[in-house]
Design a protein around this motif. Structure first.
Motif, mmCIF file in Angstrom:
data_model
loop_
_atom_site.group_PDB
_atom_site.id
_atom_site.type_symbol
_atom_site.label_atom_id
_atom_site.label_comp_id
_atom_site.label_asym_id
_atom_site.label_seq_id
_atom_site.Cartn_x
_atom_site.Cartn_y
_atom_site.Cartn_z
ATOM 1 N N ASP A 192 0.781 -1.242 -0.006
ATOM 2 C CA ASP A 192 0.028 0.049 0.046
ATOM 3 C C ASP A 192 0.949 1.167 0.016
ATOM 4 O O ASP A 192 0.399 2.261 -0.353
ATOM 5 C CB ASP A 192 -1.006 0.069 1.178
ATOM 6 N N GLU A 201 2.318 1.638 -4.319
ATOM 7 C CA GLU A 201 1.361 2.528 -4.694
ATOM 8 C C GLU A 201 2.061 4.076 -4.930
ATOM 9 O O GLU A 201 1.560 4.506 -5.764
ATOM 10 C CB GLU A 201 0.462 2.776 -3.641
ATOM 11 N N LEU A 202 2.942 4.423 -4.016
ATOM 12 C CA LEU A 202 3.343 5.707 -3.872
ATOM 13 C C LEU A 202 4.856 6.215 -4.505
ATOM 14 O O LEU A 202 4.980 6.933 -4.703
ATOM 15 C CB LEU A 202 3.348 6.165 -2.365
#
Lengths: 321, 509
Positions: free
Chosen positions: A24, A28-29
């Motif tokens: 996550d 994701e980032l």
């Protein structure tokens, strides 16, 4: 007391696990193509310099085994310096020289090493021994940070640093990493350094964690680690927040050292910061991430973001110590 | 859509895998356990006749998808004859033709059949009630009397037929003795039973078949009665009225006709011989797949050269090992050297067996580590140092092999099959971890690697799993599906429940 904690309790406290971090936060980032910016400490340093950030001065770079002969010239103007791999991870492969005695150098551990020994270390670095994928590396010769007297009593040999976790440009959690005898002067918690939680609002230290246990004093020196006020905290947080702009990474660990003379210096960035910061703060990253998500808006300046984070996390950062 | 992408993919993979698996296991009969053999029989029909001059045509009934059995193979042995096969009503027949036969002729039909748990043959739909035959007196009233009495003692069509057959056999009744006498052949009895059943509007037919017994020669077909109970044909033993065929009964043809019909020939004779045979279940399933013309078998591993097959026996288990790694690393949180080092170590355990492998691994890695630390003092560059470690590792292995051979321990010999580059890499990695993170981390990761390798090994040597993955490689899709599923596991690792236990007892802020 049970020897484990239930997953439900962990989830309730918003503690982020390894798998969740990988899926996550990192996947994701942090787009893969941005990794070289932080994996290569030389590039990070250039980016930081361009942005006008304070960093330890670079004395020289050695890129080939042949260039090792330039080593004496590079270190000629200083008796103390640090040699580290540009692609190193987890503090590996860092050689700290604290002094010189004719042709011999004194390592931070106090042991002496001759020029040939330093050269061998550089050669190991170049061959990729300490780099992430084992790819050929460069060796950076840098200014040795003289750490702030604040930490004198609570560190053993190495240099303490301050790790701030930055989520989408907001500094959400920070800890001071104190080297111990166990960690061999390194500031990595899994190697035995002490992590001390920092109140995001005030910049004051709270309880610490050592080998996954809660501690109040430094295990080697016995000095209390709580209630230390980090000087220039606001500047430090701003600096951390700005690293989002220079890298574009949404989940970032910013390592800052406090130099006695030059104040906070940005040491390195980490695209995969670990989870021990949660233990040090006695608080989960998950809830802070959610809080930032709820008030997140585009286009805020780093100063504004740092201030906002200070506001949000001032009260809840530390459980009553 | 994005949210359902992975679950849909996983379900599709599992569904595909299970479909192929089911088809192979239950329709083609591939064995689910290793070293399974199937019972099968070679049945031979011998047809003899004398031509009377001119072109001869011999029509012979042959089995067609018999109940409870499956035909694996068929041979028609007949020199100088043309052969066609085709369906005639419910039966299949072989038609042999030749222009100028001379002397007594003998034709052979040979088939290999084996037991099948399920039927492939679908029964014809219920033909509907039959019209009662028109009997003259006294037959008409006798038949009515018999039917009434049987009906009074029966509950349904099957029991009606059973009671009727028993009455025909035993009861010395004047009505019945009108229809049968003790000297009647089975065939005549069945014919009578069919007539009487028709009087009760029950469809029935005659069936001829062979009882498959060990090493029987000169068998004559047995005659059975089948009645249709509106759902299916039910076989009735004409001798005692019992329901159902005995085990291993091969139905050869239906109806009242003779099995051999000739034109321009006489004296037909047919006899049967049966031999029992054991075959490897995999061979049987393969032959069967060929008979059924299954496209799947074009992609079977069994068509590969044996050497390649043996390689795949090992390779097919690697995904399983990789799955174990995912499980132990991401769910449990065991620390290992590298990601797939444990699978490779597990593969080498296949050669050395578990205990020997662990001892050898520990021994070589510790010795190698000691030498690696010594080499470090010589301040060698990375690649030459790695190469030196490989050379030293091989010398160590050599010494161990010779030593253990002299001591009479045979395990030491198989150490040569340990991939030495893997060992050298392990040593190098371990020494770096040792230097950087300290001995405790290095040892913990070493033990973790060994434990994971042992777990993967224990799974991979399981003969059933070995067999299943080789015979049903489509199971790899399930391994893939599970791995994909685990790949999205973002929950806590078991080790983190211990790591974060310091969070216990505090109130949630």
């Amino acid at each position: 007391m049970k020897w484990f904690i239930s997953p439900r309790e962990l989830r309730r406290k918003g503690v982020v696990g390894m798998n969740q971090r990988n899926a996550d936060l990192i996947a994701e980032l942090n787009p893969r193509h941005l990794y070289p910016l932080v994996d290569d400490k030389l590039r990070t340093k250039q980016l930081a310099l361009e942005a006008g950030m304070a960093v330890p001065e670079l004395y020289g770079v050695i890129e080939t085994n042949h260039d090792i002969r330039h080593l004496p010239r590079i270190v000629a103007r200083s008796d103390d310096f640090v040699i580290k791999p540009a692609h190193g991870a987890g503090g590996n492969g860092i050689l700290v020289i604290t002094g010189r005695l004719r042709d011999s150098f004194r390592k931070s551990s106090g042991r002496m090493v001759d020029l040939e020994g330093v050269g061998h270390h550089v050669s190991n670095v170049l061959s990729g021994m300490h780099s992430l994928g084992g790819q050929p590396d460069k060796a950076m010769v840098e200014y040795r940070v003289k750490f702030d007297p604040l930490f004198e009593k609570v560190s053993y040999q190495g240099v303490p640093d301050i790790r701030t976790v930055v989520y989408k440009g907001y500094p959400i959690m920070a800890m001071v990493r104190l080297p111990t005898r166990d960690s061999d002067g390194k500031a990595n918690l899994h190697q035995g350094a002490v992590g001390v939680g920092v109140n995001m609002g005030t910049g004051r230290t709270g309880q610490g964690v050592w080998h996954n246990r809660i501690v109040d004093v430094h295990p080697d020196t016995g000095a209390p680690i709580q209630g230390l006020q980090i000087p220039g905290w606001d500047t430090l947080l701003e600096m951390a927040a700005r690293c989002f702009e220079i890298t574009g990474l949404g989940y970032l660990g910013v390592d800052v050292v406090l130099d006695r003379e030059r104040g906070p210096l940005m040491l390195e960035l980490n695209a995969r910061p670990g989870l021990a910061v949660q233990l040090a703060n006695g608080s989960g990253l998950g809830e802070r991430v959610r809080l930032i998500e709820s008030l997140h808006s585009e286009g805020l300046s780093p100063q504004r973001r740092a201030a906002l984070a200070q506001e949000c996390f001032s009260g809840s950062a530390q459980p009553a110590a | 859509m994005k949210r359902f992408h992975l679950p849909l993919l996983i379900m599709a993979l599992v569904a595909m895998s299970l479909t192929i698996f089911y088809h192979k296991a239950f329709n083609l009969g591939f064995p689910l356990t290793p070293a399974q053999t199937t019972n099968n029989w070679i049945v031979e029909a011998r047809v003899g006749f004398e031509p009377t001059g001119g072109a001869v045509t011999a029509r012979v009934f042959i089995p067609d998808q018999p109940k409870g059995l499956a035909i694996l193979d068929e041979n028609f042995i007949s020199r100088g004859y043309g052969l066609t096969t085709g369906l005639v009503g419910e039966n299949r027949e072989a038609v042999w033709t030749t222009r100028q036969p001379s002397g007594r002729q003998v034709l052979y039909y040979r088939t290999t059949v084996y037991q099948l748990d399920r039927d492939r043959r679908r029964d014809a739909p219920y033909p509907g009630p039959v019209t009662p035959p028109e009997w003259d007196e006294p037959y008409a009233s006798a038949a009515e009397e018999v039917i009434t009495r049987v009906r009074a003692r029966s509950a349904d069509i099957t029991s009606f037929a059973t009671v009727l057959v028993r009455d025909l056999k035993q009861v010395p009744d004047e009505n019945i003795s009108l229809f049968v006498s003790n000297s009647d052949s089975d065939r005549a009895k069945v014919r009578t039973a069919i007539d009487l059943l028709a009087g009760a509007r029950i469809p029935a037919r005659m069936v001829h078949g062979i009882s498959l017994t060990e090493r029987a020669r000169d068998l004559q077909p047995q005659t059975w009665l089948e009645v249709h109970n509106t759902r299916k044909w039910v076989p009735i033993n004409i001798h005692d009225g019992s329901v159902g065929y005995p085990e291993n009964f091969l139905v050869w043809w239906y109806g009242d006709e003779d099995p051999v019909r000739l034109s321009r020939a006489r004296n037909p004779q047919i006899s049967f011989a049966v031999t029992q045979n054991y075959m490897d279940a995999i061979d049987v399933a393969q032959q069967r797949a060929q008979v059924m013309d299954s496209r799947l078998m074009d992609f079977s591993l069994f068509n590969l050269p044996v050497q390649t097959q043996n390689m795949y026996r090992v390779l097919l288990l690697v995904p399983l090992g990789a799955m174990i790694i995912v499980l132990l690393r991401n769910i449990v949180g065991v620390q290992t050297f590298g990601t797939f080092m444990p699978v490779l170590i597990a593969l080498s355990f296949r050669e050395t067996e578990l205990l020997g492998g662990i001892i050898l691994f520990t021994l070589i890695v510790s010795l190698g580590l000691a030498i690696r630390f010594y080499l470090d003092r010589l301040k060698l560059l990375l690649v030459p140092r790695l190469a030196s470690v490989v050379i030293v590792v091989i010398m160590l292995m050599l010494t161990l092999s010779i030593l253990s051979h002299n001591l009479g321990i045979e395990h030491g010999l198989s150490v040569a099959l340990f991939p030495m580059v893997i060992l050298a890499m392990t040593i190098e990695r371990m020494s770096i971890v040792w230097e950087e993170h300290g001995p405790s981390d290095a040892i913990r990761q070493g033990i973790g690697s060994l434990a994971v390798a042992a777990a993967a090994y224990l799974l991979m040597i399981n003969p059933t799993i070995d067999h299943l993955f080789f015979v049903f490689p489509e199971l790899l899709l399930i391994a893939l599906a599970i791995t994909l599923l685990l790949g999205r596991y973002t929950g806590y690792r078991l080790s983190e429940l211990v790591r974060f236990k310091a969070f216990k007892g505090e109130k949630a802020p």
